[in-house]
Motif scaffolding. Structure first.
Motif, mmCIF file in Angstrom:
data_model
loop_
_atom_site.group_PDB
_atom_site.id
_atom_site.type_symbol
_atom_site.label_atom_id
_atom_site.label_comp_id
_atom_site.label_asym_id
_atom_site.label_seq_id
_atom_site.Cartn_x
_atom_site.Cartn_y
_atom_site.Cartn_z
ATOM 1 N N LEU A 7 0.827 -1.201 0.000
ATOM 2 C CA LEU A 7 0.000 0.000 0.000
ATOM 3 C C LEU A 7 0.866 1.257 0.000
ATOM 4 O O LEU A 7 1.947 1.280 0.577
ATOM 5 C CB LEU A 7 -0.901 0.015 1.236
ATOM 6 C CG LEU A 7 -1.726 -1.249 1.487
ATOM 7 C CD1 LEU A 7 -2.563 -1.059 2.745
ATOM 8 C CD2 LEU A 7 -2.600 -1.552 0.302
ATOM 9 N N SER A 135 -7.126 0.003 -1.222
ATOM 10 C CA SER A 135 -5.859 -0.659 -1.505
ATOM 11 C C SER A 135 -5.944 -1.574 -2.723
ATOM 12 O O SER A 135 -4.920 -2.017 -3.237
ATOM 13 C CB SER A 135 -5.421 -1.482 -0.290
ATOM 14 O OG SER A 135 -6.366 -2.497 0.008
ATOM 15 N N GLY A 141 -3.253 0.019 -5.474
ATOM 16 C CA GLY A 141 -2.860 -1.373 -5.318
ATOM 17 C C GLY A 141 -2.149 -1.876 -6.554
ATOM 18 O O GLY A 141 -2.435 -2.963 -7.054
ATOM 19 N N ASN A 218 -5.764 -5.372 4.893
ATOM 20 C CA ASN A 218 -5.071 -4.223 5.473
ATOM 21 C C ASN A 218 -4.843 -4.456 6.948
ATOM 22 O O ASN A 218 -5.635 -5.069 7.615
ATOM 23 C CB ASN A 218 -5.922 -2.954 5.285
ATOM 24 C CG ASN A 218 -6.056 -2.594 3.831
ATOM 25 O OD1 ASN A 218 -5.316 -3.099 2.992
ATOM 26 N ND2 ASN A 218 -7.008 -1.714 3.520
#
Length: 218
Positions: A7, A135, A141, A218
Protein backbone atom coordinates in the motif's frame (compact mmCIF):
# COMPACT_ATOMS: atom_id res chain seq x y z
CA UNK A 1 -7.87 -15.80 -5.97
CA UNK A 2 -6.84 -12.27 -5.16
CA UNK A 3 -3.66 -10.76 -3.87
CA UNK A 4 -3.15 -7.30 -2.38
CA UNK A 5 0.09 -5.58 -3.21
CA UNK A 6 1.95 -3.12 -0.97
CA UNK A 7 0.00 0.00 0.00
CA UNK A 8 0.98 3.60 -0.55
CA UNK A 9 0.34 6.37 1.93
CA UNK A 10 -3.20 7.35 2.87
CA UNK A 11 -2.66 10.71 1.20
CA UNK A 12 -2.06 8.99 -2.12
CA UNK A 13 -5.25 6.97 -1.70
CA UNK A 14 -7.20 10.14 -1.08
CA UNK A 15 -5.79 11.79 -4.20
CA UNK A 16 -6.65 8.75 -6.29
CA UNK A 17 -10.24 8.56 -5.06
CA UNK A 18 -10.80 12.18 -6.02
CA UNK A 19 -10.59 11.27 -9.70
CA UNK A 20 -12.19 7.82 -9.50
CA UNK A 21 -15.79 7.10 -10.29
CA UNK A 22 -18.39 4.62 -9.12
CA UNK A 23 -20.12 2.10 -11.40
CA UNK A 24 -23.14 3.29 -13.35
CA UNK A 25 -26.40 1.59 -12.41
CA UNK A 26 -27.25 0.69 -15.97
CA UNK A 27 -26.73 -2.04 -18.51
CA UNK A 28 -27.20 -5.76 -17.90
CA UNK A 29 -28.27 -7.02 -14.49
CA UNK A 30 -27.32 -10.44 -13.15
CA UNK A 31 -29.13 -12.00 -10.20
CA UNK A 32 -27.23 -14.46 -8.02
CA UNK A 33 -29.76 -16.74 -6.34
CA UNK A 34 -27.94 -18.03 -3.27
CA UNK A 35 -28.85 -20.24 -0.34
CA UNK A 36 -28.89 -17.09 1.81
CA UNK A 37 -30.93 -14.87 -0.54
CA UNK A 38 -30.67 -13.05 -3.84
CA UNK A 39 -28.01 -10.53 -4.89
CA UNK A 40 -28.74 -8.26 -7.88
CA UNK A 41 -25.71 -6.86 -9.66
CA UNK A 42 -25.83 -4.03 -12.22
CA UNK A 43 -22.98 -4.37 -14.71
CA UNK A 44 -21.14 -1.37 -16.15
CA UNK A 45 -20.45 -2.40 -19.73
CA UNK A 46 -19.36 1.12 -20.68
CA UNK A 47 -16.51 1.25 -18.18
CA UNK A 48 -15.65 -2.48 -18.20
CA UNK A 49 -16.81 -3.97 -21.53
CA UNK A 50 -14.37 -6.89 -21.59
CA UNK A 51 -15.08 -7.88 -18.00
CA UNK A 52 -18.86 -7.59 -18.38
CA UNK A 53 -18.83 -9.67 -21.56
CA UNK A 54 -16.78 -12.30 -19.74
CA UNK A 55 -19.05 -12.36 -16.67
CA UNK A 56 -22.19 -12.61 -18.83
CA UNK A 57 -20.67 -15.47 -20.81
CA UNK A 58 -20.06 -17.46 -17.63
CA UNK A 59 -23.53 -16.65 -16.30
CA UNK A 60 -25.27 -17.66 -19.53
CA UNK A 61 -23.25 -20.88 -19.71
CA UNK A 62 -24.39 -21.89 -16.22
CA UNK A 63 -20.83 -21.82 -14.90
CA UNK A 64 -21.79 -20.13 -11.64
CA UNK A 65 -24.70 -22.47 -10.90
CA UNK A 66 -23.69 -24.69 -8.00
CA UNK A 67 -20.53 -22.76 -7.15
CA UNK A 68 -19.98 -21.35 -3.68
CA UNK A 69 -18.65 -18.27 -1.95
CA UNK A 70 -15.50 -20.08 -0.88
CA UNK A 71 -13.68 -17.20 0.85
CA UNK A 72 -15.41 -14.76 3.16
CA UNK A 73 -13.42 -12.26 5.20
CA UNK A 74 -15.19 -9.77 7.51
CA UNK A 75 -14.38 -6.12 6.85
CA UNK A 76 -12.95 -7.08 3.47
CA UNK A 77 -14.88 -9.09 0.87
CA UNK A 78 -16.69 -12.28 -0.14
CA UNK A 79 -15.27 -14.26 -3.08
CA UNK A 80 -16.90 -16.88 -5.25
CA UNK A 81 -17.61 -18.18 -8.71
CA UNK A 82 -14.87 -20.77 -9.06
CA UNK A 83 -15.32 -23.63 -6.59
CA UNK A 84 -18.04 -26.20 -6.05
CA UNK A 85 -19.22 -27.31 -2.60
CA UNK A 86 -16.41 -29.89 -2.48
CA UNK A 87 -13.86 -27.07 -3.01
CA UNK A 88 -13.04 -28.37 -6.47
CA UNK A 89 -12.13 -25.63 -8.94
CA UNK A 90 -14.15 -25.52 -12.14
CA UNK A 91 -12.75 -25.27 -15.65
CA UNK A 92 -12.59 -21.77 -17.08
CA UNK A 93 -12.25 -19.85 -20.30
CA UNK A 94 -8.98 -18.06 -21.08
CA UNK A 95 -8.06 -15.14 -18.77
CA UNK A 96 -9.04 -11.60 -19.68
CA UNK A 97 -7.37 -8.21 -19.73
CA UNK A 98 -7.39 -6.30 -16.46
CA UNK A 99 -9.66 -3.24 -16.87
CA UNK A 100 -8.89 -1.72 -13.46
CA UNK A 101 -7.58 1.40 -15.21
CA UNK A 102 -11.24 2.37 -15.71
CA UNK A 103 -10.80 3.92 -12.23
CA UNK A 104 -13.98 2.38 -10.83
CA UNK A 105 -13.28 2.16 -7.11
CA UNK A 106 -13.41 -0.94 -4.95
CA UNK A 107 -15.98 0.65 -2.67
CA UNK A 108 -18.49 -1.18 -0.50
CA UNK A 109 -21.05 -2.95 -2.66
CA UNK A 110 -18.95 -3.03 -5.81
CA UNK A 111 -18.13 -6.27 -7.63
CA UNK A 112 -14.64 -6.91 -9.03
CA UNK A 113 -12.68 -9.70 -10.65
CA UNK A 114 -10.42 -11.90 -8.56
CA UNK A 115 -7.04 -12.82 -10.01
CA UNK A 116 -3.55 -14.09 -9.17
CA UNK A 117 -0.42 -11.96 -8.95
CA UNK A 118 -0.56 -11.68 -12.75
CA UNK A 119 -2.74 -8.59 -13.44
CA UNK A 120 -4.23 -10.21 -16.55
CA UNK A 121 -5.14 -13.57 -15.02
CA UNK A 122 -8.83 -13.10 -14.11
CA UNK A 123 -11.17 -15.80 -15.38
CA UNK A 124 -14.45 -16.57 -13.57
CA UNK A 125 -13.92 -15.75 -9.90
CA UNK A 126 -15.22 -12.45 -8.56
CA UNK A 127 -15.64 -10.74 -5.21
CA UNK A 128 -18.00 -8.29 -3.55
CA UNK A 129 -16.42 -5.58 -1.42
CA UNK A 130 -18.02 -5.27 2.01
CA UNK A 131 -16.10 -2.08 2.82
CA UNK A 132 -14.23 0.57 0.87
CA UNK A 133 -11.01 -1.20 -0.17
CA UNK A 134 -8.93 1.58 -1.70
CA UNK A 135 -5.86 -0.66 -1.51
CA UNK A 136 -7.33 -2.71 -4.37
CA UNK A 137 -7.81 0.26 -6.69
CA UNK A 138 -5.74 0.92 -9.79
CA UNK A 139 -2.64 2.98 -9.00
CA UNK A 140 -2.99 2.41 -5.25
CA UNK A 141 -2.86 -1.37 -5.32
CA UNK A 142 -0.53 -1.50 -8.31
CA UNK A 143 -2.41 -2.83 -11.34
CA UNK A 144 -5.57 -2.96 -9.24
CA UNK A 145 -8.62 -5.19 -9.33
CA UNK A 146 -11.16 -4.46 -12.05
CA UNK A 147 -14.55 -3.32 -10.76
CA UNK A 148 -17.30 -4.08 -13.27
CA UNK A 149 -20.55 -3.77 -11.36
CA UNK A 150 -22.35 -2.84 -8.19
CA UNK A 151 -24.88 -4.55 -5.96
CA UNK A 152 -28.21 -2.78 -6.37
CA UNK A 153 -30.22 -5.18 -4.20
CA UNK A 154 -29.10 -7.71 -1.65
CA UNK A 155 -26.26 -6.07 0.30
CA UNK A 156 -28.07 -7.36 3.38
CA UNK A 157 -27.49 -10.85 1.95
CA UNK A 158 -23.81 -10.05 1.35
CA UNK A 159 -23.51 -8.88 4.95
CA UNK A 160 -25.06 -12.13 6.17
CA UNK A 161 -22.66 -14.16 4.06
CA UNK A 162 -19.56 -12.34 5.31
CA UNK A 163 -20.64 -13.00 8.90
CA UNK A 164 -20.87 -16.80 8.63
CA UNK A 165 -18.55 -19.06 10.58
CA UNK A 166 -15.48 -20.13 8.61
CA UNK A 167 -12.79 -22.79 8.75
CA UNK A 168 -9.79 -24.08 6.81
CA UNK A 169 -10.36 -26.78 4.23
CA UNK A 170 -7.95 -28.48 1.84
CA UNK A 171 -5.31 -25.81 2.24
CA UNK A 172 -7.83 -22.96 1.87
CA UNK A 173 -8.62 -20.48 4.63
CA UNK A 174 -11.79 -18.47 5.36
CA UNK A 175 -14.07 -21.19 3.94
CA UNK A 176 -17.67 -21.10 5.23
CA UNK A 177 -18.41 -24.08 7.49
CA UNK A 178 -21.83 -24.38 5.84
CA UNK A 179 -21.45 -23.86 2.07
CA UNK A 180 -23.05 -20.68 0.72
CA UNK A 181 -24.15 -21.88 -2.69
CA UNK A 182 -24.94 -19.84 -5.79
CA UNK A 183 -27.92 -21.91 -6.89
CA UNK A 184 -28.32 -19.98 -10.11
CA UNK A 185 -26.98 -16.90 -11.87
CA UNK A 186 -29.52 -15.42 -14.26
CA UNK A 187 -29.30 -12.45 -16.60
CA UNK A 188 -32.25 -10.07 -16.19
CA UNK A 189 -31.48 -7.34 -18.70
CA UNK A 190 -29.27 -9.15 -21.15
CA UNK A 191 -26.80 -7.60 -23.52
CA UNK A 192 -27.15 -8.87 -27.10
CA UNK A 193 -26.47 -12.60 -27.26
CA UNK A 194 -23.73 -13.90 -29.57
CA UNK A 195 -24.81 -14.42 -33.18
CA UNK A 196 -26.21 -17.84 -34.02
CA UNK A 197 -23.47 -20.19 -35.10
CA UNK A 198 -20.72 -18.11 -33.54
CA UNK A 199 -17.93 -20.36 -32.25
CA UNK A 200 -17.85 -20.82 -28.50
CA UNK A 201 -14.71 -19.87 -26.62
CA UNK A 202 -12.71 -22.93 -25.58
CA UNK A 203 -12.91 -24.14 -22.00
CA UNK A 204 -9.56 -24.57 -20.28
CA UNK A 205 -8.70 -26.64 -17.24
CA UNK A 206 -7.75 -24.42 -14.28
CA UNK A 207 -4.10 -24.03 -13.46
CA UNK A 208 -2.97 -25.30 -10.05
CA UNK A 209 -3.63 -22.82 -7.27
CA UNK A 210 -0.56 -20.86 -6.28
CA UNK A 211 0.21 -19.63 -2.76
CA UNK A 212 0.88 -16.18 -4.21
CA UNK A 213 -2.80 -15.91 -5.12
CA UNK A 214 -3.89 -15.64 -1.48
CA UNK A 215 -5.04 -12.13 -0.47
CA UNK A 216 -3.75 -10.04 2.37
CA UNK A 217 -5.94 -7.70 4.34
CA UNK A 218 -5.07 -4.22 5.47
Amino acid sequence: MIIVTALFAVAVASAQSATATTPAVSGPVVVLETTMGNIRIALDEQKAPITVKNFLAYARAGHYDGTIFHRVIPRFMIQGGGMDAAMKEKATRPPIKNEAANKLRNDRGTVAMARTADPNSATAQFFVNVKNNASLDYGIGGAGYAVFGTVIEGMDVVDKIVAVRTTSMGGHQDVPVTPVVIKRARVEAAAPAPAAGAPAEPIQRPAPLRPASMPRRN
